[in-house]
Scaffold this motif. Structure first.
Motif, mmCIF file in Angstrom:
data_model
loop_
_atom_site.group_PDB
_atom_site.id
_atom_site.type_symbol
_atom_site.label_atom_id
_atom_site.label_comp_id
_atom_site.label_asym_id
_atom_site.label_seq_id
_atom_site.Cartn_x
_atom_site.Cartn_y
_atom_site.Cartn_z
ATOM 1 N N PHE A 323 0.881 -1.168 0.000
ATOM 2 C CA PHE A 323 0.000 0.000 0.000
ATOM 3 C C PHE A 323 0.920 1.220 0.000
ATOM 4 O O PHE A 323 1.274 1.750 1.055
ATOM 5 C CB PHE A 323 -0.886 -0.051 1.240
ATOM 6 C CG PHE A 323 -1.916 1.044 1.355
ATOM 7 C CD1 PHE A 323 -1.954 2.130 0.482
ATOM 8 C CD2 PHE A 323 -2.870 0.990 2.362
ATOM 9 C CE1 PHE A 323 -2.905 3.125 0.601
ATOM 10 C CE2 PHE A 323 -3.833 1.981 2.502
ATOM 11 C CZ PHE A 323 -3.854 3.048 1.618
ATOM 12 N N PRO A 324 1.323 1.694 -1.187
ATOM 13 C CA PRO A 324 2.351 2.748 -1.264
ATOM 14 C C PRO A 324 2.044 4.013 -0.476
ATOM 15 O O PRO A 324 2.951 4.592 0.129
ATOM 16 C CB PRO A 324 2.437 3.025 -2.769
ATOM 17 C CG PRO A 324 2.061 1.721 -3.412
ATOM 18 C CD PRO A 324 0.993 1.150 -2.522
ATOM 19 N N THR A 329 2.270 5.214 11.520
ATOM 20 C CA THR A 329 3.573 5.381 12.168
ATOM 21 C C THR A 329 4.471 4.162 12.005
ATOM 22 O O THR A 329 5.687 4.271 12.147
ATOM 23 C CB THR A 329 3.385 5.658 13.673
ATOM 24 O OG1 THR A 329 2.548 4.639 14.241
ATOM 25 C CG2 THR A 329 2.764 7.016 13.907
ATOM 26 N N SER A 330 3.881 3.004 11.700
ATOM 27 C CA SER A 330 4.681 1.801 11.501
ATOM 28 C C SER A 330 5.337 1.759 10.131
ATOM 29 O O SER A 330 6.184 0.901 9.870
ATOM 30 C CB SER A 330 3.810 0.557 11.690
ATOM 31 O OG SER A 330 2.817 0.479 10.670
ATOM 32 N N ILE A 331 4.970 2.691 9.251
ATOM 33 C CA ILE A 331 5.494 2.711 7.887
ATOM 34 C C ILE A 331 6.749 3.588 7.842
ATOM 35 O O ILE A 331 6.727 4.746 8.289
ATOM 36 C CB ILE A 331 4.458 3.268 6.896
ATOM 37 C CG1 ILE A 331 3.138 2.494 6.998
ATOM 38 C CG2 ILE A 331 4.995 3.233 5.483
ATOM 39 C CD1 ILE A 331 3.239 1.042 6.697
ATOM 40 N N PRO A 332 7.859 3.059 7.311
ATOM 41 C CA PRO A 332 9.077 3.864 7.211
ATOM 42 C C PRO A 332 8.845 5.151 6.415
ATOM 43 O O PRO A 332 8.089 5.160 5.442
ATOM 44 C CB PRO A 332 10.052 2.932 6.474
ATOM 45 C CG PRO A 332 9.533 1.558 6.719
ATOM 46 C CD PRO A 332 8.039 1.686 6.792
ATOM 47 N N ASN A 423 6.979 -0.192 1.105
ATOM 48 C CA ASN A 423 7.162 1.172 1.608
ATOM 49 C C ASN A 423 8.615 1.532 1.921
ATOM 50 O O ASN A 423 9.052 2.665 1.697
ATOM 51 C CB ASN A 423 6.302 1.380 2.853
ATOM 52 C CG ASN A 423 4.828 1.214 2.562
ATOM 53 O OD1 ASN A 423 4.303 0.121 2.676
ATOM 54 N ND2 ASN A 423 4.169 2.286 2.164
ATOM 55 N N GLU A 424 9.389 0.546 2.449
ATOM 56 C CA GLU A 424 10.767 0.879 2.811
ATOM 57 C C GLU A 424 11.657 1.112 1.586
ATOM 58 O O GLU A 424 12.718 1.709 1.681
ATOM 59 C CB GLU A 424 11.371 -0.223 3.688
ATOM 60 C CG GLU A 424 11.440 -1.592 3.043
ATOM 61 C CD GLU A 424 10.237 -2.444 3.401
ATOM 62 O OE1 GLU A 424 10.381 -3.678 3.415
ATOM 63 O OE2 GLU A 424 9.163 -1.873 3.655
ATOM 64 N N HIS A 425 11.208 0.623 0.405
ATOM 65 C CA HIS A 425 12.003 0.776 -0.821
ATOM 66 C C HIS A 425 11.501 1.909 -1.694
ATOM 67 O O HIS A 425 12.096 2.215 -2.726
ATOM 68 C CB HIS A 425 11.970 -0.518 -1.652
ATOM 69 C CG HIS A 425 12.471 -1.719 -0.923
ATOM 70 N ND1 HIS A 425 12.106 -3.007 -1.257
ATOM 71 C CD2 HIS A 425 13.320 -1.832 0.132
ATOM 72 C CE1 HIS A 425 12.699 -3.859 -0.428
ATOM 73 N NE2 HIS A 425 13.442 -3.166 0.421
ATOM 74 N N LEU A 426 10.389 2.514 -1.309
ATOM 75 C CA LEU A 426 9.665 3.392 -2.211
ATOM 76 C C LEU A 426 9.674 4.837 -1.732
ATOM 77 O O LEU A 426 9.526 5.118 -0.551
ATOM 78 C CB LEU A 426 8.210 2.900 -2.307
ATOM 79 C CG LEU A 426 7.312 3.532 -3.367
ATOM 80 C CD1 LEU A 426 7.786 3.147 -4.757
ATOM 81 C CD2 LEU A 426 5.869 3.065 -3.161
ATOM 82 N N GLU A 427 9.848 5.741 -2.682
ATOM 83 C CA GLU A 427 9.663 7.171 -2.416
ATOM 84 C C GLU A 427 8.487 7.647 -3.259
ATOM 85 O O GLU A 427 8.441 7.419 -4.472
ATOM 86 C CB GLU A 427 10.916 7.954 -2.793
ATOM 87 C CG GLU A 427 10.780 9.449 -2.546
ATOM 88 C CD GLU A 427 12.020 10.221 -2.952
ATOM 89 O OE1 GLU A 427 11.923 11.465 -3.070
ATOM 90 O OE2 GLU A 427 13.077 9.601 -3.160
ATOM 91 N N ILE A 428 7.534 8.291 -2.611
ATOM 92 C CA ILE A 428 6.360 8.796 -3.315
ATOM 93 C C ILE A 428 6.574 10.265 -3.670
ATOM 94 O O ILE A 428 6.989 11.065 -2.831
ATOM 95 C CB ILE A 428 5.091 8.692 -2.436
ATOM 96 C CG1 ILE A 428 4.918 7.279 -1.891
ATOM 97 C CG2 ILE A 428 3.863 9.125 -3.221
ATOM 98 C CD1 ILE A 428 4.514 6.262 -2.886
#
Length: 483
Positions: A323-324, A329-332, A423-428
Motif C-alpha cells: 500500500f504505497p 507510524t509503523s510505515i518507514p 514502503n521501505e524501498h519506495l519514495e512517493i
C-alpha cells in the motif's frame, strides 16, 4: 440496449453500492459477475442502512425485477438465505422472487471456510502476520481453487437428481483431511453440512432460484447489442437434464436496461492486482464477460452504455499487501503529521470493512494506481466518492509517481514486482493541494462546492483522462452530485 458496468478502481470499499443503488432506479436487471459473500456494499436509503454481500444491490429497488448471481460467482448458501432474510426484515419487497443464481455458479461450502482459516493460520505460523493474505475467511479462495482444479460443485450439479454432488463433497473432504489432517479439521462436521445442504436444495427448488442464465443474457441483448423480440414465457420449460428453468424471450424483453455490479476491485484482481495479496476471481472488466456469458461486448457501443470506475477521494485497503501511500507510524518514512492524517481519514471516513469489521488502512489518493486501473478497465466515466471526508484537512496530498528510494530512479507505471512498491524501498512523489476547510456533506450541486474542492476534482480528472460524472458527498442516496 444500454449496459452500465460499475467497477471498483482501487482495493475495494470505494462506495460502489451507492452508485449501483442510484443507477438501479432505471435498471430492470442487476447482475453480479464474480466473487462471493466476501464482497461488502453498504447502501443508506430512507434512513435505513443495508449491507449487501453475495446479493446484487439492485434488490433495494423494487423496479429492478431480476437480480442475477452469475456463473463467475461462488455462493455460500447459508449466507445467501440469511442475507435475503435480513433484507426482508428491513422491509424490502419480493426479494426472494427477484433474485436468481446461474446454474454454472459454484457452491461455496462450510468446508471451504474451514480450509480458508487453516491456510491463513499456516502462513501466519511460518512467517508471521505479514505473510498472511488477509482473506475474509469466507472460503472464497479454496472454492475457486476447487473450481479450477475441477473438483468443485456447480449449482447445476447440486440441483441434479443423480446425487453426484454429495459424492463430490465427500471426496473433497477426504482430500483436505489428507492435506491438513483430522486435528486441523476437527471443528468441521461433514455430515452436518451434507444435511444442511439437502435442506437448502429443497429451498432452491421450491423458490425456483436456479436458472440457465446464458440464454437470458443472450436474448436480452443480442450479439449486435440490440434487444431481441420475445414470443414465449420465462421459466415454463424445464431443462432436459437438471430441471433448471430456461430463460425465454418474453421475459427477456422486460429487461430494458442492464446494470452490472462489480465486487471487490481491480487491485484485488487475480490477474491484474497486487498478487498474491488479491482475491481469487477476475474483478475487472474481463470478469464481467466470463461471469455473464451471453452479454456481448458490442453492447458497450450503445450510446447510453458506460464502464464506470468508482474511485474513493483517498485510498484504503483491508488486509495484507503493499500500500504505497499508507499513512501509519509503523510505515518507514511517514511523518507524524502524515500518520495523524491517516488516523483522521480512518476516523472521519468510518473506515471499517463491511464484511469483516476490520479497520481499514488509509492513505492519500494514489494516481499511479488509478491510472493503471483506468488502463485495465477502460473506464468511460468515474464516480469520485467520499469527498466530504476531506473537508477538515488544510492540505491534501496526491501521489503522482513512484521512485526507487535506493537509487532515485523512477518506477514506470504500477509494477507487478511487489518488492518495488514496498514502503521501505519506495519514495512517493506527491503534489500538495490546498484543502477547503468547509463542510460539503450533503452537497448536491457542482456550483455549491468550494473552489478548492472543484480544483481537486478537476485536477484528478485531467490527470487520469476520464470524466468524473458523479461525486459522492455523504452516505445517503441523495448525497451525490451529477455533473
Amino acid at each position: 440496449m444500454p449496459v452500465k458496468i460499475v467497477l471498483g478502481s482501487q482495493w475495494g470499499d470505494e462506495g460502489k453500492g451507492k452508485l449501483v443503488d442510484i443507477l438501479c432506479a432505471s435498471a430492470s436487471m442487476c447482475c453480479r459477475a464474480a466473487g462471493g459473500n466476501n464482497a461488502g456494499h453498504t447502501i443508506v436509503a430512507n434512513g435505513i442502512t443495508y449491507d449487501f454481500h453475495i446479493l446484487p444491490s439492485g434488490l433495494i429497488n423494487p423496479s429492478c425485477t431480476l437480480n442475477l448471481i452469475g456463473a463467475g460467482c461462488v455462493v455460500h448458501l447459508p449466507s445467501f438465505f440469511k442475507e435475503l432474510g435480513a433484507l426482508e426484515e428491513k422491509g424490502l419487497q419480493n426479494v426472494h422472487q427477484r433474485v436468481k443464481i446461474s446454474d454454472r455458479a459454484q457452491v461455496c461450502l462450510d468446508l471451504h471456510c474451514a480450509v480458508d482459516g487453516i491456510s491463513e493460520e499456516i502462513l501466519r505460523s511460518k512467517d508471521g502476520d505479514k505473510a498472511m493474505i488477509g482473506t475474509t475467511k469466507k472460503g472464497i479462495g479454496p472454492c475457486y481453487s476447487d473450481k479450477v482444479g475441477r473438483r468443485g460443485v456447480t449449482m447445476g450439479m447440486f440441483m441434479s437428481e443423480n446425487g453426484q454432488w454429495e459424492k463430490r463433497i465427500r471426496t473433497l473432504h477426504q482430500g483436505y483431511l489428507g492435506t491438513y489432517g483430522t486435528d486441523a479439521l476437527s471443528q468441521y462436521d461433514i455430515e452436518a453440512e451434507v444435511s444442511r445442504l439437502k435442506q437448502f436444495r429443497d429451498e432452491l427448488v421450491q423458490g425456483n432460484y436456479i436458472l440457465d442464465a446464458t440464454p437470458l443474457l443472450s436474448r436480452t441483448i443480442g450479439s449486435n447489442g440490440k434487444a431481441k423480440q420475445a414470443d414465449t414465457q420465462f421459466g415454463d420449460a424445464p431443462d432436459d437434464t437438471n430441471g433448471v428453468p430456461k430463460a425465454d424471450e418474453e421475459d427477456s424483453a422486460l429487461f430494458s436496461n442492464v446494470l452490472i455490479e462489480g465486487a471487490n476491485a481491480l487491485l484485488l484482481d487475480i490477474d491484474h492486482g497486487t498478487y498474491p495479496y488479491v482475491t481469487s476471481s477476475n474483478t475487472g472488466l474481463g470478469g464481467v464477460f466470463t461471469g455473464l456469458a451471453g452479454l456481448s461486448p458490442l453492447t458497450l457501443g450503445h450510446p447510453d452504455s458506460s464502464i464506470i470506475g468508482v474511485v474513493k477521494a483517498y485510498t484504503t485497503r483491508v488486509g495484507s499487501g503493499p500500500f504505497p501511500t499508507e499513512l501509519n507510524t509503523s510505515i518507514p518514512h511517514v511523518s507524524a503529521e502524515d500518520a495523524h492524517a491517516g488516523d483522521e481519514l480512518q476516523r472521519i471516513g468510518r473506515e471499517f470493512g463491511v464484511t469483516t469489521g476490520r479497520k481499514r488502512r488509509c492513505g492519500w489518493l494514489d494516481l499511479v494506481l488509478v491510472k493503471y486501473s483506468c488502463q485495465v478497465n477502460c473506464y468511460t466515466h468515474l464516480n469520485f466518492t467520499k469527498l466530504d471526508v476531506l473537508d477538515s484537512f488544510a492540505e491534501i496530498k496526491i501521489a503522482m509517481s513512484y521512485k526507487n528510494r535506493r537509487d532515485g530512479s523512477e518506477i514506470k507505471g504500477f509494477p507487478s514486482d511487489l518488492d518495488l512498491i514496498e514502503n521501505e524501498h519506495l519514495e512517493i512523489v506527491y503534489k500538495t493541494m490546498p484543502g477547503w476547510k468547509t463542510e460539503t456533506t450533503g452537497t448536491r450541486e457542482w456550483e455549491q462546492l468550494p473552489q478548492e474542492a472543484k480544483e481537486y476534482i478537476e485536477f484528478v480528472e485531467a490527470e487520469v483522462g476520464v470524466p468524473i460524472k458523479w461525486i459522492g458527498t455523504g452516505p445517503r442516496r441523495e448525497d451525490m452530485i451529477v455533473r
